[in-house]
Design an enzyme around this catalytic site. Structure first.
Site, PDB file in Angstrom:
ATOM      1  N   ASP A 115      -5.676  -4.664   5.752  1.00 34.62           N
ATOM      2  CA  ASP A 115      -6.314  -4.616   7.061  1.00 34.62           C
ATOM      3  C   ASP A 115      -7.828  -4.565   6.990  1.00 34.62           C
ATOM      4  OD1 ASP A 115      -6.390  -2.120   6.018  1.00 34.62           O
ATOM      5  OD2 ASP A 115      -5.291  -1.141   7.649  1.00 34.62           O
ATOM      6  N   THR A 119     -17.994  22.187   1.671  1.00 36.28           N
ATOM      7  CA  THR A 119     -17.284  23.339   1.103  1.00 36.28           C
ATOM      8  C   THR A 119     -15.963  22.922   0.475  1.00 36.28           C
ATOM      9  OG1 THR A 119     -16.158  23.757   3.197  1.00 36.28           O
ATOM     10  CG2 THR A 119     -18.251  24.898   2.832  1.00 36.28           C
ATOM     11  N   THR A 175     -15.043  21.454   5.632  1.00 40.34           N
ATOM     12  CA  THR A 175     -16.138  20.486   5.615  1.00 40.34           C
ATOM     13  C   THR A 175     -16.169  19.798   4.263  1.00 40.34           C
ATOM     14  OG1 THR A 175     -17.749  22.004   4.666  1.00 40.34           O
ATOM     15  CG2 THR A 175     -17.532  22.024   7.082  1.00 40.34           C
ATOM     16  N   ASP A 204     -10.238  -5.973   2.021  1.00 39.58           N
ATOM     17  CA  ASP A 204      -8.983  -6.578   1.593  1.00 39.58           C
ATOM     18  C   ASP A 204      -9.039  -8.102   1.681  1.00 39.58           C
ATOM     19  OD1 ASP A 204      -7.533  -4.352   0.938  1.00 39.58           O
ATOM     20  OD2 ASP A 204      -6.795  -4.030   2.984  1.00 39.58           O
ATOM     21  N   ASP A 249      -5.497  25.080  11.406  1.00 36.96           N
ATOM     22  CA  ASP A 249      -5.664  23.769  10.760  1.00 36.96           C
ATOM     23  C   ASP A 249      -4.696  22.786  11.415  1.00 36.96           C
ATOM     24  OD1 ASP A 249      -5.816  21.603   9.144  1.00 36.96           O
ATOM     25  OD2 ASP A 249      -5.553  22.700   7.257  1.00 36.96           O
ATOM     26  N   ASP A 264       0.846  -1.180   0.000  1.00 44.97           N
ATOM     27  CA  ASP A 264       0.000   0.000   0.000  1.00 44.97           C
ATOM     28  C   ASP A 264       0.881   1.230   0.000  1.00 44.97           C
ATOM     29  OD1 ASP A 264      -2.627  -0.785  -0.125  1.00 44.97           O
ATOM     30  OD2 ASP A 264      -2.602  -1.456   1.970  1.00 44.97           O
TER      31      ASP A 264
END
EC number: 7.2.2.6
Lengths: 277, 548, 693
Positions: C529, C396, C393, C533, C358, C321
């Site tokens: 996981d 938006t 969000t 999968d 943020d 991955d």
């Protein structure tokens, strides 16, 4: 009706075998037999025959009693039948350490020694060889030790001689002659060939004292031929040079210079000698 | 010096033909078109030449053909006295007939009889020589089937036995034999149906010069690595090997197919270098063996050779010692067994070499076909050990060597030593070793040689031993039969198992099987396994004799 | 794995810190009783090579009793020791597992399960489908999935990791393991295990090597060993008639301890057999297998079968991955790209302001970049009074800050452009360029003016490229799996140095990719996981499920990584290879050893009959008796000497197959030839002083 699988398989096998038998077992060899009838090939396909035999097949040049005919070059010893018998080809198959004579047969060593002696006598040269006694048998002792293979020597027997042993004493022990039919190995003697003091490079060449593979060996070595030249010249009242020239004519050298060994074709040589008259 | 040139010239010649002849054989076995004659044969035999066979069917075809052949040959020998060209020879007794029939069908050509005093011309031609062709073709067919197993992409198909048999016989063996026969005839080999010619020798004695269709039989006897002589003394006989250069040609012929088959292998698996690796293993072993044999013979050893001054006993003047020793090595490195000199009289170590060569399993280069499949088995075992050492499930040419493959390869490897050792021990335990001509260790070597030769389908012998007794004929017959067909079936089973597998693509992590390292390892594994298996027995035979 | 009690939590399993195979001499002592117990022929039955040694030992014991001599008894003792040493190797290997198993058993206490429908039953009686309630402080009674609630769980009993983990219903973190402890809250668990087949049960069985089944390569190797054993057995047994003949012919030869009129004596014959058959590898084979599993366990990986470990060594293709394995989990700001005419600093300021609140890693990385490139000081959010932060969000698809009339927004290109009611071809080009290079563009706008674009990049973990190069050398293709679009995926794939990538990968794509690889004969390994999968994990030849994953994933895979570290796959592959190499190397060593033994034993047996054979006694050993005894002792001691190697495994450095073969062939092939010559000679120098030898 359908045959079971295994049966049809075997029938196919049988048919295949029959096809091959006709093709490979008959057509192929017979075609060449036919080819061998053609002039040019017929001589060889027929066996390279000449008036007195085949030039490819050796023969004995001995009289009815087996004694060498002195005016001919002699061939090698042969194990094929009574000698050079194409219907009973064979080698001696005796091993490199076959040194003890038995009641049934002479050992290879004794055969070599006897031949060497005989050739030496015939050609008037020294016929002695390593491991050979003066009377032409293998010089081999059975040595008895106190502890089997080791320890002091207790008894010594010259196994190939019933008469006077070739050696009086061995490590201080008197050498006895052998009794007929006694197996001294089985009695616990250690078989010990004795080298003796013969030259390492005997006068009589190797091929003169050994049997060939086929028992039909048509050749002798140039050395053995050279050894016989004086006798032939003497017997035939020729010069040695003339005989040597004939030998040279009948010597096949190595093909391409490296294949095989030079050999002298004895039958052709003897025929050439006969034609000299 | 000339002796080494002789060997070098053989090497050069074999190198020269490797590619063209190998490519030719490749085209023969992988072509799709049938010749008209072949179509005729398939129709006569009643087989569909386009039908593919799985390993089971292939094996059953081989066995059926061989069984029928043995039976046919046995009957032939039993009734030969009533047939054309019998030369007045009596019928062969039951045990020698059994022994001979098995011997020729198994490509062994062990001879418990003397040709010139036991067989008529017809049974030689139409009985024995046919098997010389057929048994050689069977060997090649099985080898090709094994290669198909490696090359196959999970379809399980191994080709068609009848097609392989026919094509190999008609397109490979027969054409070469035709040329070789002609050359042999020019050299002086006899080719007639004569019962012999009585002549009077120069000194007035009688001599019976024999005849027979010798040249045609000699060609296939060498080319097919059969080795059964027309006469008792085999290729030492001047009619079977008249000149120094026919001697070279015979050695060349008996090495030709086995040494060129790796090319077919390389071509069929699509990697010529794999073929080079296999032929390199063969060459290393063969050259080493020839060098040793020649060395031992030239330098004497043993009381009699020392007394004589050289090991000339049992050798022909025209061939001499080095060339005879080369022949001895070549004939035992392959499954031929023809001889131009008598091994029994070799020096102790010189005589050990033919035994060791056969004990190697006759893989360098081995018999027609059987040499290649034997070596591929050894390579498979090597791949397994080497594969583990590089940390992967071992794979050879993309085919995984798992439990089933190992089981088959191990069994293959077990069969011949088991036959040799059990047979030899049985001969001593039952007192049948008494027929040996020589005594002591050399007598032991004669017995060991006999079973080694029979189980490995060689056919040569330490000829002193008398083997036409019921016990010997039966025991050696069994050794030949099992020594041929058990391995052969195991090889086909392995081929089938491989053919069903998908191939794993090659990567950096794959064990490379074409590099010198791997070649060296296969050589090492072959030598070590053989040494470990046979050293105790050899110690009491030739080694004891040689070190005394 | 080592357990909580033994290991401080900070010491996570790393290859360097694993107590690989360092053999504690005390462990040999502790395992001795087990080793003796294993002399039971019924136990030895599974090891034919050692069984033959034992039969031989019994035989020589009888001979020693009927015809006692110092030599006979000494050899007999050493033959017995040979078997004991072999058993010891296995017992030591198992012993390490047993210690772990007993610790695991301790974790698996007698718990009672509170059924949701009421009723209290012992945990052992739980069936699949039962639903139980577990509250804080209780032990979870069995494996299952959380179907209701959320809780922090202490899984240290099985993972050795003391930090609690969160388990919640739904999603990929719903699996709980029996024997672990709920620390807070309450969860409802639906049991998925069958009675007696819990994860812990399986772990115990695994580390104990109880129902250890032979792996395919082990079976194949066993066949080869059996064949070799048989061939040597034959070659020794069939020797007897030949020996009798030779002894009889050489009448002068005295009877010795090695050979008499009845041939080679029983003691010597047995000695020869034991020395020739591949006892070294035969003795160590099962220890190697157990130790291999053990090495995995030490790295906190549980393999459900030895077959899977072996398959790991064969893997051709590794599916990894992207996120978390190849790249760090998050993207980071790499560059500010202003649109034409905008001061880069202005863009940086706006970007910084919009990201101050943020707390996502991406946001923080923007602040860091602004500081690094323009020296902008980081400001506490509270420092700027009157600022209103607008969170991100899903509707938006942007976030930002309002500072009075300054409205700054950053986010997905389309969203921010729409918000700024601006359309600029230039911005479009920049955005496309960044996307093409594999990055994520964040457009920054102030009021209705687009200032520029922040270039967010995936950061490839350090050392990954070297790791993948290593893999390539081993012949393994690495394939990156990502949900990114192909362009992005390609850029990262190039940077990381993987061989291939699978972009916009759905579970079906993964499955299809694995199938395609397998069609081509390749073996595939992957980690996973999530429940989705599971099919791919099941299809892969080596499927490593993360312990954090769902029970479905753990069921489907054939290994579970308790550390949930996807890069572990690479180590697993190496362990798999090491396991096979150890077997191959010791097999080679074992076989090549025989050469020297022949040089010791054959002259010892037969020089009494044919004195010339003493030439083969190249080691010049003291006497026939000492030679045979030395070979037997060497044969036994070499087993003990190699136990550490068997447990630790042969040193493995990733390299090409031919390099590996060359190295191992030199060490174990050549070493196998030489070592016994030295060893036997050395032992002979000692044993010759034993009176009666």
């Amino acid at each position: 009706m359908r045959l079971p699988n295994w049966l049809s398989q075997h029938l196919a096998a049988l048919r295949a075998l029959l096809v091959f038998t006709v093709l490979l077992g008959l057509a192929y060899p017979l075609a060449f037999v036919a080819l061998g009838r053609l002039p040019g090939l017929s001589d060889k396909a027929g066996g390279s025959l000449v008036a007195n035999g085949s030039v490819l097949i050796g023969q004995s040049f001995t009289d009815a009693d087996g004694n060498p005919v002195a005016k001919y070059f002699q061939s090698r010893p042969s194990a094929a039948g009574d000698g050079y018998d194409p219907t009973a080809t064979s080698a001696s198959n005796l091993g490199p350490n076959d040194v003890v004579d038995t009641a049934d047969r002479k050992s290879l060593l004794t055969q070599v020694c006897a031949r060497s002696l005989a050739v030496g006598k015939l050609e008037g040269v020294d016929g002695s060889r390593p491991f050979c006694t003066a009377d032409g048998v293998g010089a081999v002792l059975a040595v008895f030790h106190r502890d089997g293979l080791t320890g002091p020597v207790t008894r010594v027997v010259s196994v190939n001689q019933t008469g006077t042993p070739f050696l009086a004493t061995y490590q201080g022990v008197t050498v006895e002659p052998a009794k007929n039919g006694e197996d001294y190995q089985a009695l616990g003697g250690v078989i010990t060939p004795i080298r003796g003091d013969a030259p390492a490079d005997p006068v009589v060449p190797a091929d003169a004292v050994t049997a060939s593979a086929s028992g039909l060996d048509p050749d002798i070595s140039p050395a053995y031929a050279a050894l016989q030249v004086p006798r032939i010249a003497r017997e035939r009242g020729m010069t040695e040079a003339a005989v040597r020239a004939l030998v040279k004519d009948n010597t096949d050298d190595r093909a391409l210079g490296f294949l095989g060994e030079p050999g002298v074709n004895v039958l052709e040589l003897n025929r050439a000698l006969d034609q000299q008259k | 010096m000339a002796g080494w040139l002789f060997v070098i010239s053989l090497v050069v010649a074999l190198v020269a033909v490797y590619r063209p002849f190998g490519d030719y054989m490749y085209r023969v076995v992988s072509g799709t078109r049938d010749a008209r004659v072949e179509r005729g044969i398939y129709r006569l035999v009643g087989v569909d030449s386009k039908a593919q066979q799985t390993w089971g069917v292939y094996a059953r075809s081989v066995l059926a053909f061989s069984a029928v052949s043995i039976l046919f040959l046995y009957l032939f020998l039993r009734v030969q006295n009533r047939l054309w060209l019998s030369l007045g020879m009596p019928q062969m007794n039951t045990h020698v007939s059994w022994n001979t029939a098995v011997s020729f069908v198994t490509n062994t050509n062990w001879q418990a009889y003397a040709g010139e005093s036991a067989l008529g011309h017809l049974v030689q031609m139409a009985g024995l020589a046919v098997q010389n062709f057929a048994s050689a073709s069977v060997g090649i067919a099985v080898a090709v089937a094994l290669i198909r197993g490696f090359a196959a992409r999970s379809n399980g198909q191994l080709g068609n036995f009848w097609v392989d048999l026919t094509r190999v016989t008609l397109r490979i063996l027969l054409p070469i034999c035709v040329v070789a026969t002609l050359v042999f005839m020019i050299a002086g080999m006899v080719q007639n149906l004569s019962g012999g010619t009585d002549v009077t020798t120069l000194t007035g004695a009688a001599q019976h010069i024999t005849g027979g269709p010798v040249a045609s039989q000699e060609a296939i006897k060498e080319l097919g690595t059969n080795g059964g002589g027309f006469y008792n003394v085999n290729a030492a006989h001047p009619f079977e090997n008249p000149t120094t250069w026919t001697n070279w040609l015979e050695i060349f012929l008996l090495l030709l197919i086995p040494f060129s088959l790796p090319r077919v292998f390389g071509r069929m698996v699509g990697q010529n270098r794999q073929g080079y690796a296999i032929v390199a293993v063969m060459a290393v072993l063969a050259i080493a063996s020839i060098a040793l044999t020649v060395g031992f013979e030239v330098h004497g050893g043993g009381t009699v050779p020392q007394a004589v001054g050289s090991a000339m006993e049992g050798k022909e003047v025209r061939f001499g010692i080095p060339n005879s020793a080369t022949y001895a090595a070549a004939t035992t490195l392959t499954s031929t067994g023809a001889v131009d000199s008598f091994h029994d009289s070799y020096t102790p170590f010189g005589g050990m070499m033919p035994i060791v060569n056969m004990m190697l399993g006759e893989v360098a280069p081995g018999g027609t076909g059987s040499g290649l499949y034997g070596l591929l088995i050894l390579a498979t075992i090597t791949v397994f050990v080497a594969g583990l050492m590089v940390g992967r499930t071992p794979e050879y040419l993309g085919k995984k060597i798992g439990a089933r493959e190992m089981k088959l390869a191990s069994l293959y490897f077990l069969v011949t030593p088991a036959l040799v050792l059990i047979g030899t021990a049985a001969a001593f335990a039952t007192g049948n070793n008494a027929t040996a001509l020589n005594v002591g260790p050399h007598g032991l070597s004669e017995v060991l040689y006999a079973f080694t030769s029979a189980a490995n389908n060689n056919g040569s012998a330490f000829g002193g031993i008398t083997v036409n007794t019921p016990w010997w004929d039966t025991a050696l017959g069994l050794a030949m039969l099992l020594g041929r067909f058990l391995p052969l079936v195991l090889v086909l089973a392995l081929a089938g198992s491989l053919a069903r597998q998908k191939a794993t693509p090659e990567s950096e992590g794959t064990l490379p099987t074409h590099q010198p390292l791997f070649v060296g390892m296969v050589v090492g594994v072959t030598v070590v396994l053989v040494a470990l298996t046979f050293l105790p027995a050899l110690a009491l035979g030739p080694i004891a004799e040689g070190l005394s | 794995m080592t357990l909580l009690a033994e290991k401080p939590p900070t010491q996570k399993a790393k290859p360097a810190s694993v107590r690989g195979g360092l053999l504690d001499p005390q462990q040999l002592w502790r395992s001795l009783p087990d080793a003796v117990r294993k002399l039971d022929p019924r136990t030895l039955w599974h090891n034919p090579v050692m069984l033959i040694v034992e039969v031989g030992a019994v035989f020589t014991t009888v001979l020693s009793i009927t015809d006692p001599s110092v030599l006979a008894w000494t050899i007999t003792v050493w033959l017995w020791l040979t078997v004991v040493f072999a058993n010891l190797a296995e017992a030591v290997a198992e012993g390490r597992g047993k210690a772990q198993a007993s610790a695991l058993r301790a974790a698996k206490q007698d718990t009672m399960a509170q059924l949701r429908d009421g009723g209290l039953i012992p945990a052992t009686e739980l069936k699949q489908g039962d639903v139980v309630v577990v509250v804080a402080g209780e032990i979870i009674p069995g494996d299952g999935d959380v179907i209701e609630g959320i809780a922090s769980v202490d899984e240290s009993a099985i993972t050795g990791e003391s930090a609690p983990v969160i388990r919640e219903s739904g999603g990929d973190r719903s699996a709980v393991t029996g024997g672990t402890k709920v620390l807070s809250d309450r969860i409802v668990v639906k049991i998925t295990q069958k009675p007696g087949e819990s994860f812990v049960d399986r772990m115990i069985a695994l580390v104990e090597g109880a129902n250890r089944q032979k792996t395919p390569n082990e079976i194949a190797l066993n066949i080869l060993l059996a064949a070799l054993t048989l061939v040597f057995l034959l070659s020794v047994v069939t020797l007897q008639p030949l020996a009798i003949f030779s002894k009889a012919w050489q009448a002068a030869a005295p009877d010795t301890a090695a050979i008499d009129a009845h041939g080679v004596t029983g003691i010597v014959l047995v000695s020869l057999i034991v020395c020739l058959i591949p006892t070294t590898i035969g003795a160590l084979l099962s220890a190697i297998g157990i130790a291999g599993m053990d090495r995995l366990v030490q790295r906190n990986v549980l393999a459900m079968s030895g077959r899977a470990v072996e398959a790991a060594g064969d893997v051709n293709t590794l599916l990894l991955d992207k996120t978390g394995t190849i790249t760090l989990g998050n993207r980071q700001a790499a560059e500010f790209v202003p649109v034409n005419g905008v001061d880069p600093r202005e863009l940086a300021v706006a970007a910084q302001l919009s990201s101050l609140a943020d707390e996502t890693p991406e946001g923080r990385s923007i602040v860091v970049l602004a500081k690094n490139e323009f020296g902008l000081r980081e400001q506490e959010p509270g420092f700027m009074t009157g600022a209103t932060f607008v969170p991100f969000t899903a509707q938006t698809r942007m976030s930002g800050v309002d500072l009075g009339d300054r409205q700054i927004r950053k986010g997905a290109a389309a969203a921010v452009m729409r918000w700024a009611k601006s359309s600029s071809e230039e911005v479009g080009e920049i955005v496309d360029g960044i996307s093409a290079s594999g990055g994520t563009p964040l457009v920054v706008a102030e009021n209705d003016r687009v200032l520029g674009v922040i270039h967010l990049k995936d950061v490839v973990k350090e050392g990954m490229r070297a790791r993948f190069d290593e893999m390539r050398k081993m012949g393994i293709r690495t394939v990156m799996i990502t949900g990114d679009n192909p362009r992005t995926a390609k850029a990262i794939a190039d940077e990381a140095g993987v061989d291939d990538f699978l972009a916009e990968a759905t579970p079906e794509d993964k499955l299809a990719y694995i199938r395609k690889e397998q069609e081509g004969g390749r073996l595939v390994a992957m980690t996973g996981d999530g429940t989705n999968d599971a099919p791919a994990l099941a299809q892969a030849d080596v499927g490593v499920a993360m312990n954090t994953g769902t029970s479905a994933a753990k069921e489907a895979g054939n290994m579970v990584d308790l550390d949930s570290d996807p890069t572990k796959l690479i180590e697993i592959v190496e362990i798999g290879k090491q396991l096979l190499i150890t077997r191959g190397a010791l097999t080679t060593f074992s076989i090549t050893n025989d050469i020297a033994k022949y040089f010791a034993i054959i002259p010892a047996m037969f020089a009494a009959v044919y004195p010339g054979l003493d030439t083969l006694n190249v080691m010049r050993l003291h006497s026939p008796g000492s030679a045979i005894l030395s070979a037997v002792i060497f044969n036994a001691l070499v087993i003990v000497a190699l136990i550490p190697l068997a447990l630790r495994g042969v040193r493995y450095t990733p390299s090409s197959a031919s390099a590996l073969l060359r190295r191992n062939l030199w060490i174990y092939g050549l070493g196998g030839v030489i070592a016994p010559f030295l060893g036997i000679k050395l032992i002979d120098l000692l044993v010759q002083f034993i009176p009666g030898i």
